[in-house]
Design an enzyme around this catalytic site. Structure first.
Site, PDB file in Angstrom:
ATOM      1  N   LYS A 176      55.323 105.581 -27.643  1.00  0.00           N
ATOM      2  CA  LYS A 176      54.991 105.805 -26.770  1.00  0.00           C
ATOM      3  C   LYS A 176      54.430 104.882 -26.410  1.00  0.00           C
ATOM      4  O   LYS A 176      53.056 104.294 -27.143  1.00  0.00           O
ATOM      5  CB  LYS A 176      53.628 107.028 -26.825  1.00  0.00           C
ATOM      6  CG  LYS A 176      53.281 107.251 -25.801  1.00  0.00           C
ATOM      7  CD  LYS A 176      52.153 106.890 -24.851  1.00  0.00           C
ATOM      8  CE  LYS A 176      51.752 106.678 -25.492  1.00  0.00           C
ATOM      9  NZ  LYS A 176      50.179 105.562 -25.039  1.00  0.00           N
ATOM     10  N   GLU A 201      45.752 100.588 -36.489  1.00  0.00           N
ATOM     11  CA  GLU A 201      45.408  99.526 -36.428  1.00  0.00           C
ATOM     12  C   GLU A 201      44.165  99.596 -34.855  1.00  0.00           C
ATOM     13  O   GLU A 201      45.561  99.164 -34.187  1.00  0.00           O
ATOM     14  CB  GLU A 201      46.772  98.605 -36.014  1.00  0.00           C
ATOM     15  CG  GLU A 201      45.935  96.949 -36.643  1.00  0.00           C
ATOM     16  CD  GLU A 201      46.540  96.447 -35.444  1.00  0.00           C
ATOM     17  OE1 GLU A 201      45.360  95.823 -34.441  1.00  0.00           O
ATOM     18  OE2 GLU A 201      47.120  95.960 -34.424  1.00  0.00           O
ATOM     19  N   CYS A 227      44.328  91.995 -31.016  1.00  0.00           N
ATOM     20  CA  CYS A 227      42.782  92.395 -31.106  1.00  0.00           C
ATOM     21  C   CYS A 227      42.630  91.240 -32.460  1.00  0.00           C
ATOM     22  O   CYS A 227      41.077  91.724 -33.227  1.00  0.00           O
ATOM     23  CB  CYS A 227      43.771  93.336 -32.359  1.00  0.00           C
ATOM     24  SG  CYS A 227      44.330  94.668 -31.138  1.00  0.00           S
ATOM     25  N   GLU A 260      33.844  92.878 -28.480  1.00  0.00           N
ATOM     26  CA  GLU A 260      35.586  92.147 -27.976  1.00  0.00           C
ATOM     27  C   GLU A 260      35.336  92.373 -26.600  1.00  0.00           C
ATOM     28  O   GLU A 260      35.272  92.985 -26.007  1.00  0.00           O
ATOM     29  CB  GLU A 260      37.201  93.010 -28.085  1.00  0.00           C
ATOM     30  CG  GLU A 260      36.943  92.840 -29.451  1.00  0.00           C
ATOM     31  CD  GLU A 260      38.404  94.004 -29.362  1.00  0.00           C
ATOM     32  OE1 GLU A 260      38.884  94.609 -29.588  1.00  0.00           O
ATOM     33  OE2 GLU A 260      39.762  93.511 -30.346  1.00  0.00           O
TER      34      GLU A 260
HETATM   35  C1  SIN Z   1      47.461  93.027 -31.672  1.00  0.00           C
HETATM   36  O1  SIN Z   1      46.678  92.306 -31.408  1.00  0.00           O
HETATM   37  O2  SIN Z   1      47.082  94.098 -32.557  1.00  0.00           O
HETATM   38  C2  SIN Z   1      48.524  92.190 -32.443  1.00  0.00           C
HETATM   39  C3  SIN Z   1      48.150  90.209 -32.986  1.00  0.00           C
HETATM   40  C4  SIN Z   1      49.138  90.148 -33.813  1.00  0.00           C
HETATM   41  O3  SIN Z   1      49.934  91.053 -34.373  1.00  0.00           O
HETATM   42  O4  SIN Z   1      49.251  88.705 -33.870  1.00  0.00           O
END
Ligand code: SIN
Length: 495
Positions: free
Chosen positions: A187, A264, A298, A397
């Site tokens: 998805k 994650e 992230c 963030e």
């Molecule tokens: C993410 O921002 O979720 C992944 C970044 C990465 O794998 O480097």
């Protein structure tokens, strides 16, 4: 000046798909509904995609479940060969994949090429891991018994990819799932479905059997599709990358079917520069950690904590470097900072900047939307420093090219400030002291620590977090375990 690239430049136009994918068929939504995908640099419509819902998702799950009955019996060697072939195809068609990614996400072509290589690396990595799924022989207390364990695939895996790394996050999940012997329902995010659909074309070409790969596309019906995946008892694993809020919702929805989850979720990475750091190392790492994908990662350096002895020198050197970064559409040569992907992202970043100003923050550079690159979602690379800890930039963030700088005094204070948040995904330490590196790395409440660098991404390294950043690991030796279950066998050896 070189020509700006567009979809007309694709060498293989069949990689640009505008349908969902179920059991080797390119399909419309049962409802016939569609949604549009836009280039965030120009706001031009680039594709029209099926708005799929519960019924389409049910079909994809059923096909994946049927395919699992034979896929789980394939040899690890065979699965490794398919994965390797897929990895090779990604690299062979990296120009096309990067162009599609750049147009739907906004990241620069250079970064998009990097993401394709990163995506392919997971397929190659998990090709290797497929053949290293080992059980154990366990020493027993009972002389008349022998005990052994072996690992088996869980079943259908739902892989929910985010819009910030649509190609690499799908292969990080799906590569592990297919290596383990699971079949998959993907998805992609509604903003960026095209990269995933292109990957489905290549995965089919690599030889994966019918039903092993299915792709459900949706933008507005995402809640309905998510619920269908979570509640289905045929889906035995769900992997999600995205916000903590959505992760919590999915975990709650998965509670009835008790499926295995990897989440994650959001981060708030501290980037800590100590007095003993080398300025050039600190600046280079900060640029990468902050400006990769225009700050939309992230693990982006959300809070840059700088020790007071080096603070002013670092601020000046970093600001000078940022002034040289070119802003514009990702398709244009020389651009380093592309547009933000999401239509509300500039507004959110401006709220963070204005809020920081209220708490004493000084805008050293930028601080406004960028008007010089057309209609898209552009923000001036921004540096803001000196706000108090009450500012939103400390807790949330920003997900934009906004450098938020805080001064600290002692190592203890830096650790306390870094840990003073609900999430714990990435972190960065810049220091020339090895003892300090160990002390701080051990004390940080996070899943990952980067030392004297600005990138935490490598297929060999487990990626994931603690606290409200979720659980489970992707990539590394651990990534494949998320898709496996252990069976133990106890054998009576008495005469
Ligand atoms: C993410 O921002 O979720 C992944 C970044 C990465 O794998 O480097």
């Amino acid at each position: 000046m070189s020509q700006v690239k567009s979809l007309k430049d694709l060498k293989r136009s069949d990689l640009f798909q505008q349908k969902g994918y179920i059991a080797e068929e390119w399909v419309d939504a049962v409802s016939g509904k569609t949604f549009d995908v836009f280039d965030p640099a120009t706001l031009d419509k680039i594709a029209t995609i099926p708005e799929m819902g519960r019924e389409d998702t049910g079909k994809a799950i059923k096909e994946a479940h049927t395919a699992f009955q034979s896929y789980k019996k394939t040899t690890a060697r065979q699965r490794a060969r398919w994965l390797r072939k897929w990895s090779d195809l990604c690299l062979e068609h990296s120009d096309d994949l990067a162009l599609i990614l750049c147009l739907e996400n906004g990241k620069t072509l250079t970064e998009a090429k990097g993401e394709v290589t990163y995506a392919a690396s997971f397929l190659e990595w998990f090709a290797g891991e497929a053949e290293r799924i080992h059980g154990e022989v366990v020493p027993t207390a009972n002389l008349n018994q022998r005990i052994l364990t072996f690992k088996q695939p869980l079943g259908v895996a739902a892989c929910l990819a985010p819009w910030n790394f649509p190609i690499a996050m799908i292969t990080r999940k799906v590569g592990a799932a297919l290596a383990a012997g699971c079949t998959t329902v993907w998805k992609p995010a509604g903003e960026t479905p095209l990269s995933c659909l292109a990957q489905a074309v290549l995965a089919k070409e690599a030889g994966f059997p019918k039903g092993a790969i299915n792709v459900i596309t949706t933008l507005k019906s995402v809640d309905e599709v998510g619920k269908a995946l979570c509640e289905s008892k045929l889906v035995r694993k769900l992997s999600f990358t995205g916000s903590t809020r959505v992760g919590q919702l999915l975990a709650a929805q998965c509670s009835n079917s008790l499926k295995k989850l990897s989440l994650e979720l959001g981060g708030n990475s501290p980037f800590i520069v100590f007095d003993d750091a080398k300025i050039e190392t600190a600046v280079e790492a900060a640029i990468l950690a902050k400006f990769r994908n225009s700050g939309q990662t992230c693990v982006t350096a959300n809070r840059i904590l700088v020790q007071k002895g080096i603070h002013d020198k670092f601020l000046e050197a970093l600001t000078e470097k940022i002034k040289t970064l070119k802003v514009g559409p990702g398709t244009q040569e020389g651009v380093f900072v592309g547009p933000l992907t999401h239509e509300r992202a500039v507004e959110k970043a401006m709220n963070h900047i204005n809020d920081a100003k209220k708490y004493g923050g000084q805008v050293v550079l930028g601080g406004s939307p960028y008007e010089g690159a057309g209609k898209g979602y552009f923000l001036q690379p921004t540096v803001i420093s000196g706000m108090s800890k009450e500012a939103i930039t400390t807790r949330e963030e920003t997900f934009a090219p906004v450098v938020a700088l805080y001064k600290f005094d002692t190592e203890e204070e830096a650790i306390e400030t870094a840990n003073d948040c609900d999430v714990g995904l990435g972190s960065f330490i810049i220091t020339e002291s090895t003892p300090r590196m160990w002390r701080v790395a051990e004390a940080l409440e996070v899943g990952m620590v980067g030392v004297n660098l600005g990138l935490l991404s490598a297929c060999e390294s487990p990626f994931g977090g603690v606290k409200m950043s979720g659980y489970g690991r992707e990539g590394g030796r651990q990534g494949i375990e998320e898709y496996l279950t252990i069976k133990s066998m106890l054998i009576n050896v008495a005469n």
